[in-house]
Design a protein around this motif. Structure first.
Motif, mmCIF file in Angstrom:
data_model
loop_
_atom_site.group_PDB
_atom_site.id
_atom_site.type_symbol
_atom_site.label_atom_id
_atom_site.label_comp_id
_atom_site.label_asym_id
_atom_site.label_seq_id
_atom_site.Cartn_x
_atom_site.Cartn_y
_atom_site.Cartn_z
ATOM 1 N N ASP A 47 -10.093 -51.858 -39.456
ATOM 2 C CA ASP A 47 -9.231 -53.034 -39.488
ATOM 3 C C ASP A 47 -8.673 -53.323 -38.090
ATOM 4 O OD1 ASP A 47 -7.367 -55.015 -39.917
ATOM 5 O OD2 ASP A 47 -6.525 -54.103 -41.725
ATOM 6 N N PRO A 48 -9.106 -54.393 -37.437
ATOM 7 C CA PRO A 48 -8.621 -54.665 -36.079
ATOM 8 C C PRO A 48 -7.146 -55.038 -36.029
ATOM 9 C CG PRO A 48 -9.946 -56.503 -36.885
ATOM 10 C CD PRO A 48 -10.094 -55.403 -37.886
ATOM 11 N N ASP A 49 -6.563 -55.372 -37.170
ATOM 12 C CA ASP A 49 -5.154 -55.748 -37.193
ATOM 13 C C ASP A 49 -4.232 -54.539 -37.288
ATOM 14 O OD1 ASP A 49 -3.213 -57.917 -37.216
ATOM 15 O OD2 ASP A 49 -2.751 -57.279 -39.268
ATOM 16 N N ILE A 50 -4.779 -53.346 -37.544
ATOM 17 C CA ILE A 50 -3.978 -52.122 -37.603
ATOM 18 C C ILE A 50 -4.076 -51.412 -36.267
ATOM 19 C CG2 ILE A 50 -3.678 -49.887 -38.719
ATOM 20 C CD1 ILE A 50 -2.860 -52.308 -40.425
ATOM 21 N N TRP A 51 -2.914 -51.241 -35.628
ATOM 22 C CA TRP A 51 -2.873 -50.587 -34.314
ATOM 23 C C TRP A 51 -2.255 -49.197 -34.376
ATOM 24 C CZ3 TRP A 51 -0.692 -55.133 -30.821
ATOM 25 C CH2 TRP A 51 -1.590 -56.232 -30.883
ATOM 26 N N VAL A 52 -1.382 -48.942 -35.354
ATOM 27 C CA VAL A 52 -0.692 -47.659 -35.488
ATOM 28 C C VAL A 52 -0.600 -47.320 -36.973
ATOM 29 C CG1 VAL A 52 1.423 -46.340 -35.028
ATOM 30 C CG2 VAL A 52 0.708 -48.130 -33.429
ATOM 31 N N VAL A 53 -0.693 -46.019 -37.291
ATOM 32 C CA VAL A 53 -0.578 -45.563 -38.681
ATOM 33 C C VAL A 53 0.533 -44.521 -38.780
ATOM 34 C CG1 VAL A 53 -1.786 -44.587 -40.667
ATOM 35 C CG2 VAL A 53 -3.060 -45.939 -38.983
ATOM 36 N N ILE A 54 1.358 -44.645 -39.813
ATOM 37 C CA ILE A 54 2.404 -43.669 -40.119
ATOM 38 C C ILE A 54 1.986 -42.911 -41.370
ATOM 39 C CG2 ILE A 54 4.819 -43.330 -40.767
ATOM 40 C CD1 ILE A 54 5.436 -45.976 -39.308
ATOM 41 N N ASN A 104 9.235 -35.806 -44.055
ATOM 42 C CA ASN A 104 10.390 -36.063 -44.923
ATOM 43 C C ASN A 104 10.894 -34.825 -45.658
ATOM 44 O OD1 ASN A 104 7.740 -36.462 -46.220
ATOM 45 N ND2 ASN A 104 8.945 -36.656 -48.084
ATOM 46 N N GLY A 105 10.386 -33.662 -45.313
ATOM 47 C CA GLY A 105 10.793 -32.425 -45.974
ATOM 48 C C GLY A 105 10.018 -31.282 -45.347
ATOM 49 N N PHE A 106 9.774 -30.217 -46.113
ATOM 50 C CA PHE A 106 9.042 -29.120 -45.487
ATOM 51 C C PHE A 106 7.562 -29.462 -45.368
ATOM 52 C CE2 PHE A 106 9.379 -27.800 -50.001
ATOM 53 C CZ PHE A 106 8.052 -27.639 -50.328
ATOM 54 N N ALA A 107 6.977 -28.985 -44.281
ATOM 55 C CA ALA A 107 5.554 -29.169 -43.986
ATOM 56 C C ALA A 107 5.009 -27.781 -43.682
ATOM 57 C CB ALA A 107 5.370 -30.105 -42.793
ATOM 58 N N LEU A 108 4.477 -27.142 -44.687
ATOM 59 C CA LEU A 108 4.074 -25.751 -44.546
ATOM 60 C C LEU A 108 2.561 -25.596 -44.665
ATOM 61 C CD1 LEU A 108 6.891 -24.055 -46.663
ATOM 62 C CD2 LEU A 108 6.793 -24.382 -44.176
ATOM 63 N N ALA A 109 2.046 -24.541 -44.035
ATOM 64 C CA ALA A 109 0.618 -24.228 -44.103
ATOM 65 C C ALA A 109 -0.179 -25.478 -43.700
ATOM 66 C CB ALA A 109 0.252 -23.732 -45.495
ATOM 67 N N GLY A 110 -1.038 -25.953 -44.594
ATOM 68 C CA GLY A 110 -1.811 -27.148 -44.282
ATOM 69 C C GLY A 110 -0.955 -28.350 -43.979
ATOM 70 N N VAL A 122 7.932 -37.563 -36.197
ATOM 71 C CA VAL A 122 9.338 -37.861 -36.448
ATOM 72 C C VAL A 122 9.719 -37.045 -37.673
ATOM 73 C CG1 VAL A 122 11.034 -39.647 -37.017
ATOM 74 C CG2 VAL A 122 9.076 -40.194 -35.541
ATOM 75 N N ALA A 123 10.839 -36.341 -37.647
ATOM 76 C CA ALA A 123 11.183 -35.450 -38.757
ATOM 77 C C ALA A 123 12.666 -35.527 -39.071
ATOM 78 C CB ALA A 123 10.808 -34.002 -38.422
ATOM 79 N N ILE A 124 12.980 -35.283 -40.334
ATOM 80 C CA ILE A 124 14.383 -35.202 -40.732
ATOM 81 C C ILE A 124 14.939 -33.840 -40.325
ATOM 82 C CG2 ILE A 124 14.057 -36.800 -42.652
ATOM 83 C CD1 ILE A 124 14.187 -34.358 -44.537
ATOM 84 N N GLU A 125 16.253 -33.770 -40.252
ATOM 85 C CA GLU A 125 16.908 -32.549 -39.799
ATOM 86 C C GLU A 125 16.663 -31.375 -40.730
ATOM 87 O OE1 GLU A 125 20.723 -34.312 -39.735
ATOM 88 O OE2 GLU A 125 20.605 -34.941 -37.618
ATOM 89 N N GLU A 126 16.387 -31.650 -42.012
ATOM 90 C CA GLU A 126 16.161 -30.576 -42.989
ATOM 91 C C GLU A 126 14.705 -30.125 -43.051
ATOM 92 O OE1 GLU A 126 19.512 -33.280 -44.270
ATOM 93 O OE2 GLU A 126 17.413 -33.556 -43.660
ATOM 94 N N ALA A 127 13.838 -30.725 -42.278
ATOM 95 C CA ALA A 127 12.417 -30.382 -42.333
ATOM 96 C C ALA A 127 12.177 -28.950 -41.864
ATOM 97 C CB ALA A 127 11.604 -31.349 -41.478
ATOM 98 N N ALA A 128 11.082 -28.391 -42.303
ATOM 99 C CA ALA A 128 10.680 -27.050 -41.874
ATOM 100 C C ALA A 128 9.169 -27.011 -41.721
ATOM 101 C CB ALA A 128 11.141 -26.001 -42.872
ATOM 102 N N ASP A 185 18.074 -40.690 -43.856
ATOM 103 C CA ASP A 185 18.014 -42.135 -44.076
ATOM 104 C C ASP A 185 17.499 -42.895 -42.851
ATOM 105 O OD1 ASP A 185 20.247 -41.693 -42.485
ATOM 106 O OD2 ASP A 185 21.510 -43.133 -43.535
ATOM 107 N N LYS A 186 17.323 -42.195 -41.744
ATOM 108 C CA LYS A 186 16.816 -42.838 -40.537
ATOM 109 C C LYS A 186 15.341 -42.541 -40.291
ATOM 110 C CE LYS A 186 20.894 -44.438 -39.385
ATOM 111 N NZ LYS A 186 21.212 -45.875 -39.506
ATOM 112 N N LEU A 187 14.702 -41.781 -41.184
ATOM 113 C CA LEU A 187 13.329 -41.337 -40.922
ATOM 114 C C LEU A 187 12.371 -42.509 -40.772
ATOM 115 C CD1 LEU A 187 11.205 -39.064 -40.685
ATOM 116 C CD2 LEU A 187 10.936 -39.214 -43.173
ATOM 117 N N MET A 188 12.272 -43.335 -41.796
ATOM 118 C CA MET A 188 11.305 -44.423 -41.721
ATOM 119 C C MET A 188 11.701 -45.476 -40.692
ATOM 120 S SD MET A 188 8.309 -44.954 -42.633
ATOM 121 C CE MET A 188 8.310 -43.538 -43.739
ATOM 122 N N PRO A 189 12.989 -45.850 -40.584
ATOM 123 C CA PRO A 189 13.331 -46.780 -39.495
ATOM 124 C C PRO A 189 12.934 -46.262 -38.111
ATOM 125 C CG PRO A 189 15.116 -46.706 -41.078
ATOM 126 C CD PRO A 189 14.151 -45.637 -41.478
#
Length: 259
Positions: A47-54, A104-110, A122-128, A185-189
């Motif tokens: 898609d040429p209209d997509i420049w960045v992915v979240i 938005n939360g823990f990101a473990l192993a894979g 970008v990560a929330i303060e509670e992420a691990a 509450d600031k993660l996605m913004p």
């Protein structure tokens, strides 16, 4: 295209959001997730209209808990990878466009390995984060064993790999693994703002530059010099190559065509 396990939608000009949607399983990767993420990568590339992915996860607990151990115990672990993309259809998938992990939360192993395969975090303060595979008699074979030492000081990375310990988002931010550390509450913004900052620039120039930067630790200076020259010549053949200087001279914002 979206499936139940992976949701995709355009959320801003030139920005696609991809969401792992298995909150009851802590967004663990099963076959449907792997197929869904791979499809999202391929769709975004076309898609040429997509420049960045979240990339993010559903809910307020987990970005991704890694492999679905129910699938592993059932003998269907092979379905957690795809031939072109590797684990989750993502960690080895060729991509030209920038991907931002919104953790938005823990990101473990894979889950850590998926985040490491993105370009920015970008990560929330509670992420691990963590690679606890050795605690289960496993090896983190989806890129974490070489991407983590590239992202962190060697001694810190080796300790985390050998002990399987978790490390919190504040420590990860301190060592430069995370680009932005924010309240929940600031993660996605914040992820959208980072994407918008990237989208202010010529998209092909961004992709060509990113392609070289991704190889910076793998190639020697001679190879990188050659690759940079090739990238510059490809970019010089685009309309945006002329638009940037023209906009500067005319004292206006550039109107990028993406071609």
């Amino acid at each position: 295209m979206s499936s139940d396990a992976v949701l995709t939608k355009k959320v801003a000009d030139h920005v696609m959001l991809v969401t792992i949607n298995r909150p009851d399983a802590r967004n663990a990767v099963n076959g449907d997730v792997a197929q869904g993420i791979e499809r999202a990568v391929l769709d975004s590339e076309k898609d040429p209209d997509i420049w960045v992915v979240i990339l993010t996860g559903t809910g307020d607990k987990a970005f991704c808990a890694g492999a679905d151990l129910k699938a592993v115990s059932a003998g269907t672990a092979g379905g957690l990878s795809t031939p072109g993309g590797g684990f989750a259809g993502f960690v080895h998938q060729p991509r030209t466009k920038p991907w931002i992990a919104a953790v938005n939360g823990f990101a473990l192993a894979g889950g850590t390995e998926i985040a490491l395969a993105c370009d920015l975090i970008v990560a929330i303060e509670e992420a691990a984060f963590g690679l606890p595979e050795v605690k289960r008699g496993l090896v983190a074979a989806a890129g974490g064993l070489y991407r983590l030492p590239r992202a962190l000081p060697k001694a810190i990375a080796l300790e985390l790999i050998m002990t399987g310990a978790h490390f919190d988002a504040k420590r990860a931010f301190h060592y430069g693994l995370i680009n932005r550390l924010v309240p929940r509450d600031k993660l996605m913004p914040e992820a959208l703002k980072l994407a918008a900052d990237i989208c202010e620039n010529a998209p092909i120039a961004v992709r060509e530059s990113l392609g070289i930067a991704r190889q910076a630790l793998d190639l020697d200076d001679a190879a990188l010099r050659e690759a940079s020259g090739v990238a510059a010549r490809r970019n010089a053949a685009t309309e945006d190559y002329k638009e940037g200087p023209r906009a500067f001279i005319e004292k206006r914002a550039p109107r990028w065509a993406g071609r």
